[in-house]
Design a protein around this motif. Structure first.
Motif, PDB file in Angstrom:
ATOM      1  N   ASP A 221       0.868  -1.169   0.000  1.00  0.00           N
ATOM      2  CA  ASP A 221       0.000   0.000   0.000  1.00  0.00           C
ATOM      3  C   ASP A 221       0.910   1.225   0.000  1.00  0.00           C
ATOM      4  O   ASP A 221       1.566   1.524   1.010  1.00  0.00           O
ATOM      5  N   LEU A 222       0.972   1.941  -1.126  1.00  0.00           N
ATOM      6  CA  LEU A 222       1.892   3.068  -1.249  1.00  0.00           C
ATOM      7  C   LEU A 222       1.602   4.139  -0.204  1.00  0.00           C
ATOM      8  O   LEU A 222       2.526   4.714   0.382  1.00  0.00           O
ATOM      9  N   GLU A 223       0.345   4.403   0.059  1.00  0.00           N
ATOM     10  CA  GLU A 223      -0.018   5.438   1.032  1.00  0.00           C
ATOM     11  C   GLU A 223       0.467   5.065   2.429  1.00  0.00           C
ATOM     12  O   GLU A 223       0.983   5.912   3.169  1.00  0.00           O
ATOM     13  N   ARG A 224       0.325   3.790   2.780  1.00  0.00           N
ATOM     14  CA  ARG A 224       0.774   3.357   4.104  1.00  0.00           C
ATOM     15  C   ARG A 224       2.298   3.419   4.213  1.00  0.00           C
ATOM     16  O   ARG A 224       2.846   3.799   5.249  1.00  0.00           O
ATOM     17  N   MET A 225       2.992   3.054   3.157  1.00  0.00           N
ATOM     18  CA  MET A 225       4.451   3.131   3.163  1.00  0.00           C
ATOM     19  C   MET A 225       4.918   4.575   3.302  1.00  0.00           C
ATOM     20  O   MET A 225       5.863   4.877   4.039  1.00  0.00           O
ATOM     21  N   LEU A 226       4.262   5.484   2.582  1.00  0.00           N
ATOM     22  CA  LEU A 226       4.617   6.893   2.683  1.00  0.00           C
ATOM     23  C   LEU A 226       4.393   7.418   4.094  1.00  0.00           C
ATOM     24  O   LEU A 226       5.153   8.273   4.570  1.00  0.00           O
ATOM     25  N   ALA A 227       3.369   6.909   4.772  1.00  0.00           N
ATOM     26  CA  ALA A 227       3.126   7.322   6.154  1.00  0.00           C
ATOM     27  C   ALA A 227       4.300   6.940   7.053  1.00  0.00           C
ATOM     28  O   ALA A 227       4.667   7.696   7.969  1.00  0.00           O
ATOM     29  N   VAL A 228       4.903   5.786   6.792  1.00  0.00           N
ATOM     30  CA  VAL A 228       6.070   5.363   7.565  1.00  0.00           C
ATOM     31  C   VAL A 228       7.245   6.294   7.286  1.00  0.00           C
ATOM     32  O   VAL A 228       7.947   6.744   8.210  1.00  0.00           O
ATOM     33  N   GLN A 229       7.477   6.612   6.025  1.00  0.00           N
ATOM     34  CA  GLN A 229       8.586   7.507   5.684  1.00  0.00           C
ATOM     35  C   GLN A 229       8.340   8.925   6.204  1.00  0.00           C
ATOM     36  O   GLN A 229       9.271   9.592   6.678  1.00  0.00           O
ATOM     37  N   TRP A 230       7.099   9.372   6.109  1.00  0.00           N
ATOM     38  CA  TRP A 230       6.752  10.688   6.633  1.00  0.00           C
ATOM     39  C   TRP A 230       7.004  10.743   8.143  1.00  0.00           C
ATOM     40  O   TRP A 230       7.512  11.738   8.669  1.00  0.00           O
ATOM     41  N   GLN A 231       6.675   9.675   8.843  1.00  0.00           N
ATOM     42  CA  GLN A 231       6.926   9.592  10.279  1.00  0.00           C
ATOM     43  C   GLN A 231       8.417   9.770  10.573  1.00  0.00           C
ATOM     44  O   GLN A 231       8.802  10.496  11.504  1.00  0.00           O
ATOM     45  N   THR A 232       9.268   9.152   9.774  1.00  0.00           N
ATOM     46  CA  THR A 232      10.706   9.294   9.958  1.00  0.00           C
ATOM     47  C   THR A 232      11.135  10.743   9.761  1.00  0.00           C
ATOM     48  O   THR A 232      11.909  11.290  10.568  1.00  0.00           O
ATOM     49  N   VAL A 233      10.654  11.380   8.704  1.00  0.00           N
ATOM     50  CA  VAL A 233      11.025  12.775   8.447  1.00  0.00           C
ATOM     51  C   VAL A 233      10.565  13.665   9.595  1.00  0.00           C
ATOM     52  O   VAL A 233      11.310  14.539  10.061  1.00  0.00           O
ATOM     53  N   ARG A 234       9.336  13.460  10.063  1.00  0.00           N
ATOM     54  CA  ARG A 234       8.815  14.291  11.159  1.00  0.00           C
ATOM     55  C   ARG A 234       9.655  14.121  12.428  1.00  0.00           C
ATOM     56  O   ARG A 234       9.972  15.112  13.118  1.00  0.00           O
ATOM     57  N   LEU A 235      10.048  12.896  12.741  1.00  0.00           N
ATOM     58  CA  LEU A 235      10.880  12.664  13.918  1.00  0.00           C
ATOM     59  C   LEU A 235      12.270  13.285  13.752  1.00  0.00           C
ATOM     60  O   LEU A 235      12.844  13.798  14.715  1.00  0.00           O
ATOM     61  N   CYS A 236      12.789  13.265  12.536  1.00  0.00           N
ATOM     62  CA  CYS A 236      14.073  13.926  12.280  1.00  0.00           C
ATOM     63  C   CYS A 236      13.962  15.428  12.510  1.00  0.00           C
ATOM     64  O   CYS A 236      14.871  16.055  13.077  1.00  0.00           O
ATOM     65  N   PHE A 237      12.852  16.011  12.063  1.00  0.00           N
ATOM     66  CA  PHE A 237      12.640  17.440  12.265  1.00  0.00           C
ATOM     67  C   PHE A 237      12.569  17.758  13.755  1.00  0.00           C
ATOM     68  O   PHE A 237      13.159  18.752  14.222  1.00  0.00           O
ATOM     69  N   GLU A 238      11.881  16.930  14.523  1.00  0.00           N
ATOM     70  CA  GLU A 238      11.805  17.146  15.968  1.00  0.00           C
ATOM     71  C   GLU A 238      13.198  17.063  16.600  1.00  0.00           C
ATOM     72  O   GLU A 238      13.533  17.850  17.496  1.00  0.00           O
ATOM     73  N   SER A 239      14.012  16.122  16.145  1.00  0.00           N
ATOM     74  CA  SER A 239      15.358  15.983  16.663  1.00  0.00           C
ATOM     75  C   SER A 239      16.214  17.197  16.309  1.00  0.00           C
ATOM     76  O   SER A 239      16.957  17.726  17.140  1.00  0.00           O
ATOM     77  N   TRP A 240      16.094  17.639  15.058  1.00  0.00           N
ATOM     78  CA  TRP A 240      16.823  18.839  14.637  1.00  0.00           C
ATOM     79  C   TRP A 240      16.400  20.036  15.491  1.00  0.00           C
ATOM     80  O   TRP A 240      17.249  20.812  15.963  1.00  0.00           O
TER      81      TRP A 240
END
Length: 304
Positions: A279-298
Motif C-alpha cells: 500500500d503506497l499510502e501506508r508506506m509513505l506514512a512510515v517515511q513521513w513519520q521518519t522525516v517528522r521525527l528527524c525534524f523534531e530531533s533537529w
C-alpha cells in the motif's frame, strides 16, 4: 532543517516494474506541504571525481558515458537511460549536500539515497552508486576522523560493508533479514541477522544490543559523523521485507537512533533507503513519520 531531493529526474520504468519510483516525489510534496520550516532543495549531481572516492574509476566512467554492459544494468535492476544516470548522480549529490549541512546544523536529510548495495566496481539491487560511501569518504578526507553507518534497511548493506572492509575509521552496523536479499552477504563491522516475521519487541531488543556495542566503540574512539539508513521496508506492510514491525515499532526504531546522535551531539545524515509497500499510502506514512521525527530531533538540537 534541510532536505535534498532528486525526484525531478525519476526515470520512466517499464509497466509493472516493482520499484515504486513515485514515492520520492510524493514524500517530497508531503514534506513541503506539512513541514514548511524544512528547506527542501533539489540536489546537485555528484561529480565524477567525487564518485571515484568510493567507486572504481572505470565503473564510474562506464555509467557516465553510457557504456556499462546490459548485463550490469540487469544486475542493478533498472533499464539504462540518461535520466537514470542523472538521478543516480544527484542522489549521491543529495547525501553529499546533506552531510555538509548536518555538520553545520546537526541533522539533514536525503529524501532518497541509502543505495547500499552498490559496491566499488558494480551496482546491484536498484543501486547504481553508493551515496553514503561516497559522502563518508569525502567527509573523512575533509576533517572527520571516524564515521558510523547505522543501516536499518531490511536488506543487508553489503555494498557499504564491501567498500569499507578493514577500515577502522568506519563502523558499519546492519540489522537485516537473514534470509533476504542479498543472499551472499559481505561482513559489516557488526551484522545482526533477523528471522522472518520478526516483531517489534524482538527487533528493538536486537537494536538495543547493537547500539550498545556502537556506544562502546564511540567511548573508545568517538564518531564525528553518523549516517542513518531509515529503510521503510522493515515495516509489516512491505512486499520485500518479510519482517513485522508496526508503525509504532518503526517510530521507536527511529527515535533510538535519533536520541543516540543527540546524546553524542554528532552530526546525523538520514537517508530514506528502501520501501516497497503493498500500500503506497501506508508506506509513505512510515517515511513521513521518519522525516517528522528527524525534524523534531533537529529542532531539539537548536534549542539545546
Amino acid at each position: 532543517m534541510h532536505a535534498f531531493h532528486c525526484d525531478r529526474f525519476d526515470p520512466p520504468l517499464p509497466e509493472g516494474h516493482r520499484f515504486p519510483m513515485a514515492k520520492y516525489r510524493l514524500l517530497r510534496e508531503q514534506v513541503q506541504a506539512q513541514l514548511p520550516d524544512v528547506v527542501v532543495q533539489e540536489a546537485r549531481a555528484a561529480t565524477e571525481a567525487e564518485l571515484q572516492a568510493a567507486h572504481d574509476p572505470a565503473y564510474v566512467a562506464a555509467v557516465l558515458q553510457g557504456t556499462l554492459a546490459p548485463e550490469a544494468w540487469r544486475e542493478i535492476g533498472f533499464p539504462h537511460s540518461p535520466t537514470m544516470v542523472e538521478r543516480s548522480c544527484r542522489s549521491v549529490g543529495a547525501t553529499l549536500e546533506a552531510t555538509a549541512l548536518a555538520r553545520l546544523q546537526g541533522v539533514a536529510l536525503n529524501l532518497a539515497g541509502g543505495t547500499h548495495h552498490a559496491q566499488r566496481a558494480k551496482g546491484s539491487g536498484f543501486c547504481v552508486f553508493n551515496d553514503v560511501a561516497v559522502a563518508a569518504e569525502q567527509a573523512l578526507r575533509h576533517g572527520v576522523q571516524r564515521v558510523a553507518v547505522i543501516d536499518l534497511d531490511v536488506h543487508q548493506g553489503n555494498g557499504t560493508a564491501d567498500i569499507f572492509a578493514g577500515r577502522e575509521e568506519v563502523f558499519t552496523l546492519s540489522l537485516h533479514g537473514d534470509k533476504n536479499f542479498p543472499f551472499r552477504k559481505s561482513a559489516s563491522t557488526l551484522d545482526v541477522p533477523l528471522d522472518k516475521g520478526c516483531d517489534d519487541a524482538t527487533y528493538l531488543a536486537a537494536l538495543d544490543l547493537a547500539l550498545g556495542q556502537l556506544e562502546t566503540a564511540h567511548a573508545h574512539r568517538p564518531f564525528g559523523l553518523m549516517y542513518y539508513l531509515a529503510g521503510a521496508d522493515a515495516h509489516e506492510g512491505d512486499r520485500l521485507g518479510h519482517l513485522a514491525l508496526t508503525d509504532a515499532g518503526m517510530a521507536l526504531r527511529d527515535r533510538r537512533v535519533l536520541e543516540l546522535a543527540e546524546r553524542w551531539r554528532v552530526p546525523l545524515v538520514v537517508c530514506m533507503a528502501g520501501g516497497y509497500g503493498r500500500d503506497l499510502e501506508r508506506m509513505l506514512a512510515v517515511q513521513w513519520q521518519t522525516v517528522r521525527l528527524c525534524f523534531e530531533s533537529w529542532h531539539a538540537r537548536q534549542r539545546a
